[in-house]
Scaffold this motif. Structure first.
Motif, short mmCIF file in Angstrom:
data_model
loop_
_atom_site.label_atom_id
_atom_site.label_comp_id
_atom_site.label_asym_id
_atom_site.label_seq_id
_atom_site.Cartn_x
_atom_site.Cartn_y
_atom_site.Cartn_z
N ALA A 179 -31.54 6.50 -5.23
CA ALA A 179 -32.24 5.45 -4.49
C ALA A 179 -33.72 5.79 -4.29
CB ALA A 179 -31.58 5.21 -3.14
N ASP A 180 -34.07 7.06 -4.36
CA ASP A 180 -35.44 7.49 -4.14
C ASP A 180 -36.21 7.75 -5.43
OD1 ASP A 180 -35.80 7.78 -1.13
OD2 ASP A 180 -33.91 8.80 -1.47
N HIS A 181 -35.55 7.61 -6.57
CA HIS A 181 -36.23 7.85 -7.84
C HIS A 181 -37.44 6.95 -8.04
CE1 HIS A 181 -32.58 9.94 -9.95
NE2 HIS A 181 -32.96 10.54 -8.83
N PRO A 182 -37.35 5.63 -7.79
CA PRO A 182 -38.52 4.79 -8.06
C PRO A 182 -39.76 5.23 -7.27
CG PRO A 182 -36.56 3.43 -7.82
CD PRO A 182 -36.17 4.82 -7.41
N ALA A 183 -39.59 5.56 -5.98
CA ALA A 183 -40.73 5.99 -5.18
C ALA A 183 -41.29 7.31 -5.68
CB ALA A 183 -40.31 6.11 -3.72
N PHE A 184 -40.39 8.24 -6.02
CA PHE A 184 -40.85 9.54 -6.51
C PHE A 184 -41.62 9.39 -7.82
CE2 PHE A 184 -40.10 13.14 -9.38
CZ PHE A 184 -40.75 14.13 -8.68
N LEU A 185 -41.07 8.64 -8.76
CA LEU A 185 -41.69 8.50 -10.07
C LEU A 185 -43.02 7.76 -9.99
CD1 LEU A 185 -38.47 7.70 -12.11
CD2 LEU A 185 -39.74 9.86 -12.10
N ALA A 186 -43.13 6.80 -9.07
CA ALA A 186 -44.37 6.05 -8.92
C ALA A 186 -45.45 6.83 -8.20
CB ALA A 186 -44.10 4.74 -8.18
N SER A 187 -45.07 7.91 -7.51
CA SER A 187 -46.03 8.67 -6.71
C SER A 187 -46.97 9.52 -7.55
CB SER A 187 -45.29 9.58 -5.72
OG SER A 187 -44.64 10.63 -6.41
N GLY A 188 -46.60 9.79 -8.80
CA GLY A 188 -47.42 10.63 -9.66
C GLY A 188 -47.12 12.10 -9.59
N TRP A 189 -46.11 12.51 -8.78
CA TRP A 189 -45.77 13.92 -8.63
C TRP A 189 -44.83 14.42 -9.71
CZ3 TRP A 189 -48.27 17.26 -5.66
CH2 TRP A 189 -48.98 16.78 -4.58
N GLY A 190 -44.24 13.55 -10.48
CA GLY A 190 -43.29 14.01 -11.48
C GLY A 190 -42.92 12.92 -12.46
N GLU A 191 -41.86 13.17 -13.22
CA GLU A 191 -41.45 12.24 -14.27
C GLU A 191 -39.96 12.39 -14.53
OE1 GLU A 191 -42.16 14.55 -18.43
OE2 GLU A 191 -43.99 14.07 -17.34
N LYS A 192 -39.45 11.49 -15.37
CA LYS A 192 -38.04 11.51 -15.74
C LYS A 192 -37.76 12.66 -16.71
CE LYS A 192 -37.64 6.44 -15.71
NZ LYS A 192 -37.35 5.27 -16.55
N HIS A 193 -36.54 13.16 -16.67
CA HIS A 193 -36.04 14.06 -17.71
C HIS A 193 -35.88 13.25 -19.00
CE1 HIS A 193 -33.01 16.46 -19.90
NE2 HIS A 193 -33.51 17.49 -19.22
N PRO A 194 -36.06 13.87 -20.17
CA PRO A 194 -35.91 13.12 -21.42
C PRO A 194 -34.58 12.38 -21.57
CG PRO A 194 -36.94 15.23 -21.87
CD PRO A 194 -36.53 15.25 -20.42
N LEU A 195 -33.52 12.87 -20.90
CA LEU A 195 -32.22 12.20 -21.00
C LEU A 195 -31.90 11.38 -19.75
CD1 LEU A 195 -30.11 14.97 -22.73
CD2 LEU A 195 -31.15 12.96 -23.74
N TYR A 196 -32.91 11.12 -18.95
CA TYR A 196 -32.72 10.35 -17.72
C TYR A 196 -32.10 8.99 -18.01
CZ TYR A 196 -34.11 7.92 -13.38
OH TYR A 196 -34.13 7.20 -12.22
N ASP A 197 -32.58 8.32 -19.02
CA ASP A 197 -32.08 6.97 -19.33
C ASP A 197 -30.69 6.98 -19.94
OD1 ASP A 197 -34.40 5.80 -18.34
OD2 ASP A 197 -35.44 5.94 -20.27
N ARG A 198 -30.16 8.16 -20.18
CA ARG A 198 -28.77 8.28 -20.66
C ARG A 198 -27.84 8.70 -19.52
NH1 ARG A 198 -29.04 11.89 -26.03
NH2 ARG A 198 -26.79 11.50 -25.94
N GLY A 199 -28.33 8.64 -18.31
CA GLY A 199 -27.48 8.88 -17.15
C GLY A 199 -27.61 10.23 -16.50
N VAL A 200 -28.57 11.06 -16.94
CA VAL A 200 -28.75 12.39 -16.35
C VAL A 200 -29.57 12.27 -15.07
CG1 VAL A 200 -29.74 14.68 -16.70
CG2 VAL A 200 -28.57 13.52 -18.58
N ASN A 201 -29.04 12.72 -13.95
CA ASN A 201 -29.73 12.65 -12.67
C ASN A 201 -30.65 13.86 -12.50
OD1 ASN A 201 -30.52 11.99 -10.05
ND2 ASN A 201 -28.73 12.97 -9.12
N VAL A 202 -31.73 13.89 -13.26
CA VAL A 202 -32.69 14.99 -13.21
C VAL A 202 -34.10 14.40 -13.31
CG1 VAL A 202 -33.50 17.13 -14.26
CG2 VAL A 202 -31.07 16.56 -14.33
N VAL A 203 -34.97 14.84 -12.41
CA VAL A 203 -36.39 14.51 -12.49
C VAL A 203 -37.19 15.80 -12.48
CG1 VAL A 203 -36.18 12.23 -11.44
CG2 VAL A 203 -36.57 14.22 -9.98
#
Length: 246
Positions: free
Chosen positions: A103-127
């Motif tokens: 639930a907090d991924h969108p805010a974290f990713l938009a903040s500029g502090w980090g990014e998705k893991h390369p397999l994030y879109d395949r269901g991996v819960n890692v940033v």
């Protein structure tokens, strides 16, 4: 929910260059040795009920924290292969991989502090949280790790939210104070968009950042297979959906 008095916490400067595939590492803007060691010491001593050790999913140089004397929260999706122990790890370059509340991924990713893991879109819960560059950014990293710990265990660490005290780093990192959240220490979407990722495309040809051998976080294409433990080779199979070396 984020309150009306929450303020943005913005990472200043351009995003660093990172690898487009696994192992997912950071190539530029790495942590100074003293900052990385301070973060590692804090992770090993400040989080109750954990045990440190080598990551079970990343390259051998990666250092991780595992749940030991505390049970994982119901429904928490932690790192493979066990899925109920490793929730954060620290790379040699100073960057972090963390399991966070989706639930907090969108805010974290938009903040500029980090990014998705390369397999994030395949269901991996890692940033990825980018490597902290100074003391102020180290304090932000601690709060995001505390948020990961709370997601993994269901128990608040007590650090509070990102930016509980006002601080300005040498790079102008602004961490504004805000009230305690009853549920989660979350990063807030900044009012301005984060800087775009550096382009890796030249004259129509997609090029990866040129590796540099003197960088502990840079891995040449030839070196990468040697750094992946044999037990993780199975994650390279294209039909695997569960996960991959971080």
């Amino acid at each position: 929910m984020v309150g009306a008095h929450d303020h943005a916490v913005i990472r200043e400067g351009d995003r660093p260059e990172t690898g487009p595939e696994v192992p997912h590492l950071q190539y530029t803007q790495i942590s100074p040795p003293q900052i990385k060691e301070a973060l590692r010491h804090w992770m090993a001593t400040a989080l109750p009920g954990i045990v440190p050790g080598h990551s079970e999913i990343s390259v051998p140089s990666t250092w991780a924290v595992f749940l030991s004397d505390v049970a994982p929260a119901e429904g928490a999706r932690l790192f493979l292969p066990r899925g109920n122990a490793e929730f954060a790890h620290l790379h040699a370059d100073g960057s972090l991989h963390l399991a966070l509340d989706p639930a907090d991924h969108p805010a974290f990713l938009a903040s500029g502090w980090g990014e998705k893991h390369p397999l994030y879109d395949r269901g991996v819960n890692v940033v990825m949280f980018y490597a902290p560059r100074d003391q102020a950014e180290l304090e932000v990293a601690k709060k995001v790790i505390a948020a990961s710990y709370q997601y993994a265990t269901g128990h608040a660490h007590g650090l509070g939210v990102v930016g509980t005290s006002r601080a300005t780093s040498s790079r102008g990192c602004r961490c504004a104070s805000r009230s305690q959240s009853a549920t989660y220490a979350r990063l807030i979407v900044a009012s301005k968009a984060p800087p775009p990722r550096p382009s890796r495309r030249r004259t129509g040809t997609h090029l990866r950042p040129r590796p540099r051998d003197d960088h502990p976080g840079r891995l040449t294409t030839a070196a990468r297979p040697a750094l992946i433990d044999a037990r993780h080779v199975k994650w390279h199979l294209p039909d695997r959906q569960a996960g991959s070396p971080c």
